[in-house]
Design a protein around this motif. Structure first.
Motif, PDB file in Angstrom:
ATOM      1  N   ARG A  63       0.854  -1.186   0.000  1.00  0.00           N
ATOM      2  CA  ARG A  63       0.000   0.000   0.000  1.00  0.00           C
ATOM      3  C   ARG A  63       0.893   1.241   0.000  1.00  0.00           C
ATOM      4  O   ARG A  63       1.890   1.285   0.717  1.00  0.00           O
ATOM      5  CB  ARG A  63      -0.939   0.003   1.211  1.00  0.00           C
ATOM      6  N   MET A  64       0.513   2.206  -0.796  1.00  0.00           N
ATOM      7  CA  MET A  64       1.288   3.431  -0.964  1.00  0.00           C
ATOM      8  C   MET A  64       0.518   4.585  -0.332  1.00  0.00           C
ATOM      9  O   MET A  64      -0.625   4.868  -0.717  1.00  0.00           O
ATOM     10  CB  MET A  64       1.521   3.693  -2.450  1.00  0.00           C
ATOM     11  N   ILE A  65       1.120   5.198   0.663  1.00  0.00           N
ATOM     12  CA  ILE A  65       0.470   6.329   1.336  1.00  0.00           C
ATOM     13  C   ILE A  65       1.427   7.518   1.350  1.00  0.00           C
ATOM     14  O   ILE A  65       2.641   7.353   1.200  1.00  0.00           O
ATOM     15  CB  ILE A  65       0.043   5.971   2.778  1.00  0.00           C
ATOM     16  N   PRO A  66       0.908   8.744   1.523  1.00  0.00           N
ATOM     17  CA  PRO A  66       1.802   9.901   1.587  1.00  0.00           C
ATOM     18  C   PRO A  66       2.752   9.792   2.781  1.00  0.00           C
ATOM     19  O   PRO A  66       2.466   9.101   3.768  1.00  0.00           O
ATOM     20  CB  PRO A  66       0.840  11.084   1.763  1.00  0.00           C
ATOM     21  N   LYS A 325       4.349  16.782  -4.229  1.00  0.00           N
ATOM     22  CA  LYS A 325       5.664  16.197  -4.008  1.00  0.00           C
ATOM     23  C   LYS A 325       5.572  14.672  -3.925  1.00  0.00           C
ATOM     24  O   LYS A 325       4.621  14.135  -3.347  1.00  0.00           O
ATOM     25  CB  LYS A 325       6.291  16.748  -2.722  1.00  0.00           C
ATOM     26  N   ALA A 326       6.567  14.030  -4.491  1.00  0.00           N
ATOM     27  CA  ALA A 326       6.610  12.566  -4.449  1.00  0.00           C
ATOM     28  C   ALA A 326       7.199  12.120  -3.120  1.00  0.00           C
ATOM     29  O   ALA A 326       8.276  11.532  -3.035  1.00  0.00           O
ATOM     30  CB  ALA A 326       7.417  12.030  -5.623  1.00  0.00           C
ATOM     31  N   ASP A 327       6.476  12.433  -2.057  1.00  0.00           N
ATOM     32  CA  ASP A 327       6.828  12.028  -0.698  1.00  0.00           C
ATOM     33  C   ASP A 327       5.874  10.898  -0.316  1.00  0.00           C
ATOM     34  O   ASP A 327       4.669  11.135  -0.142  1.00  0.00           O
ATOM     35  CB  ASP A 327       6.651  13.187   0.288  1.00  0.00           C
ATOM     36  N   PHE A 328       6.392   9.699  -0.197  1.00  0.00           N
ATOM     37  CA  PHE A 328       5.482   8.589   0.065  1.00  0.00           C
ATOM     38  C   PHE A 328       6.208   7.445   0.755  1.00  0.00           C
ATOM     39  O   PHE A 328       7.442   7.410   0.832  1.00  0.00           O
ATOM     40  CB  PHE A 328       4.835   8.097  -1.239  1.00  0.00           C
ATOM     41  N   GLN A 329       5.396   6.514   1.246  1.00  0.00           N
ATOM     42  CA  GLN A 329       5.922   5.312   1.890  1.00  0.00           C
ATOM     43  C   GLN A 329       5.179   4.098   1.355  1.00  0.00           C
ATOM     44  O   GLN A 329       3.999   4.189   0.996  1.00  0.00           O
ATOM     45  CB  GLN A 329       5.814   5.399   3.412  1.00  0.00           C
ATOM     46  N   LEU A 330       5.891   3.001   1.277  1.00  0.00           N
ATOM     47  CA  LEU A 330       5.312   1.731   0.866  1.00  0.00           C
ATOM     48  C   LEU A 330       5.245   0.810   2.078  1.00  0.00           C
ATOM     49  O   LEU A 330       6.252   0.601   2.762  1.00  0.00           O
ATOM     50  CB  LEU A 330       6.157   1.080  -0.232  1.00  0.00           C
ATOM     51  N   LEU A 331       4.034   0.291   2.342  1.00  0.00           N
ATOM     52  CA  LEU A 331       3.823  -0.602   3.473  1.00  0.00           C
ATOM     53  C   LEU A 331       3.245  -1.910   2.976  1.00  0.00           C
ATOM     54  O   LEU A 331       2.396  -1.916   2.068  1.00  0.00           O
ATOM     55  CB  LEU A 331       2.871   0.019   4.493  1.00  0.00           C
TER      56      LEU A 331
END
Length: 584
Positions: A63-66, A325-331
């Motif tokens: 899952r990709m979230i900011p 902005k491409a600021d994101f995290q992958l969980l």
């Protein structure tokens, strides 16, 4: 074919506007999101076939979230420098911080703020700053600080790159009483020149007309601890509520959820100690806990990304959409609500991948005087006991009472014997406390006593002592107290515990007496040892370090101790140690 830099393919993306997850392909060009293809929304052929990515990441199972955005926190509370903190925060999925550096400003004034701004430039994440609006937190009659931020300094800081708000206005009692202060003059200036400025507040216990007066001045957010009734009044009055961990109470979460107040609140950390940062995480810990207590997971993500961005007018982040902005995290999808990222990206660049250790960046070098800020005369260390006028008899003494469960204190009256002009406090159940002015200004020593869920033996000392950061030494006997104070002086700042004449745990804080240049994990380990040292001495508090280090905070109820003596916080004045002589 049109070239992009990065494609996250076949992932589940959090859409902040719909507040739900959707299958998507995310195309990134330079530091921004270029295109988000959500087939369930836009259909199959939307032009994505004309895009070619230099790098492709398989997003299946993720899952990709900011990136999380923490808009109310203090880097100095971690006792870390900005780069070290930024590195650790990135591991927790945080890509933007708004730090309010009033701690270092209380030691070094506007120069301290500038050095924190400069020291953040090499951080892997964005660190913005709020203007310290209450330095000192009260006034010179109640505390001695090394620095001062006045009207002209605040005006200059307002023009600095990276400054996005006015930090928490803490002297709330004086403000609602209508007194003219440096901060009230600055608020008047902002209403005329910058009426859209974001102003953060600090107003525990305010309600009714007093709360309205606070809001009337343009201070429209609060992060402090409240009852449910106080929270209801804040929401109803249009105040933005910033929820730190101690506000994650079942009744408050239930109220927010039932009334769908997500647009009007966000999660913040405020103060995170290094050992907790090491063990629990940063803003991800708050989000995880909120979700476990019934805050819907999607709304929790929303309140850790979108609403804080809106609050701080950071319109270029907080959502995964074109132009942001491409600021994101992958969980990992199956572990989503643990909020432990597998990878974190800032401006389209990977800044953290789980299991991969990056070499430490070169340390930012502070000015030389920042390493020599503890200026206490040796003669002061020899005099750690209050002098009273009564020769013999009994007196009633004001005592600070510590209670597990909160950082606020109470006033307690304790009867003590006096013999030969000296208080016989050793058998009273109270610990002796002394606060020594350490900025080299006046040599003041304030005396008091502490009881309740604090230490019961040995001694502890610290220059990490909100907000004036003078030297506190607290103990059950003067010998251990003197050893603790002398050790702090040798280290040029820090926190330590002493038992039976021996230092049992310590964390040196040589930068302004409040920061360490050690790596984050080492600071966390040493602070954990100090925490255990305090517990071994009898401290029973849920956060003994924070409890110890706020015994001198003269804006947090009810009775506190500074170099000026005992402070009645509600009255905003010093009060005598001895209340009255007790009847025979």
């Amino acid at each position: 074919m049109e070239k992009v830099d990065l494609l996250i393919k076949d992932t589940e993306i959090f859409n902040a506007y719909l507040k739900k997850f959707l299958p998507a392909d995310v195309y990134i060009l330079e530091d921004k999101i270029y295109f988000v293809h959500m087939e369930s929304i836009a259909g199959e052929n939307c032009g994505q076939e004309t895009l070619e990515a230099e790098r492709v990441i398989d997003g299946r199972g993720y899952r990709m979230i900011p990136g999380f955005i923490d808009i109310h926190m203090h880097i100095e509370s971690s006792m870390m420098t900005p780069v070290s903190f930024g590195e650790r925060a990135a591991q927790c999925g945080v890509t933007t911080l708004v730090s309010e550096p009033h701690e270092i400003a209380n030691v070094m004034g506007i120069q301290g703020v500038h050095e924190m701004i400069n020291g953040a430039k090499d951080s892997p994440i964005d660190i913005f700053y709020g203007i310290p609006s209450s330095v000192p937190s009260t006034n010179e009659e109640l505390e001695t600080t090394g620095g001062r931020i006045g009207l002209e300094e605040m005006k200059r800081l307002m023009e600095e790159d990276g400054v996005v708000c006015v930090g928490e206005v803490m002297n709330y009692r004086k403000i609602v009483q209508g007194e003219e202060l440096e901060i009230t003059r600055f608020l008047d200036y902002l209403q005329e020149e910058k009426p859209q400025a974001v102003v953060e507040g600090h107003c525990p216990t305010l309600k009714g007309l007093e709360l309205a007066k606070f809001l009337y001045r343009g201070i429209d957010a609060d992060h402090t601890e409240h009852t449910l009734q106080e929270i209801k009044e804040r929401f109803a009055s249009g105040m933005f509520v910033e929820l730190q961990e101690k506000m994650l109470k079942p009744e408050i979460i239930k109220y927010i959820v039932e009334n769908r107040l997500y647009e009007h609140c966000c999660f913040v950390t405020d103060d995170t100690m290094a050992d907790e940062l090491k063990e629990k995480g940063q803003l991800n810990h708050i989000v995880r806990k909120a979700a476990s207590l019934g805050f819907p997971a999607e709304e929790a993500v929303y309140c850790a990304t979108y609403t804080p961005a809106v609050r701080m007018n950071l319109k270029d982040r907080g959502a995964l959409a074109p132009g942001r902005k491409a600021d994101f995290q992958l969980l990992k999808a199956e572990e989503f609500e643990q909020f432990e990222p597998a990878a974190v990206f800032k401006d389209g660049r990977e800044v953290y991948r789980k299991g991969v250790c990056e070499p430490r960046k070169k340390l930012y070098e502070f000015p030389n005087e920042f390493y020599h800020s503890v200026k206490i005369r040796q003669t002061s260390l020899a005099d750690l006991e209050p002098h009273i006028e009564t020769e013999c008899g009994q007196v009633m003494v004001r005592v600070i009472e510590v209670s597990d469960g909160c950082t606020q204190t109470k006033e307690k009256l304790v009867r003590m014997e006096v013999k030969d002009g000296r208080l016989r406090w050793e058998d009273s159940g109270c610990m002796l406390a002394a606060v020594l002015e350490r900025h080299g200004k006046n040599g003041n020593i304030g005396y008091g006593f502490v009881t309740g869920d604090c230490i019961k033996r040995g001694a502890a000392a610290t220059t990490y002592f909100h907000d004036h950061h003078n030297l506190l030494v607290l103990g059950e006997n003067r010998q251990d107290m003197r050893i603790a104070a002398e050790r702090i002086l040798q280290m040029q700042g820090g926190i330590c515990t002493v038992l039976d004449g021996r230092v049992s745990a310590e964390l040196p804080l040589p930068v302004c007496g409040i920061l360490s240049e050690l790596p984050a994990d080492e600071i966390g380990e040493k602070l954990g040892q100090v925490r255990k040292g305090l517990e071994d001495l009898g401290y029973k508090h849920y956060n003994p370090i924070m409890s110890l280090c706020t015994l001198g905070l003269p804006v947090s109820p009810a009775l506190k101790l500074t170099d000026r003596g005992l402070i009645d916080v509600v009255a905003g004045s010093t009060v005598p140690l001895i209340v009255e002589e007790a009847a025979g």
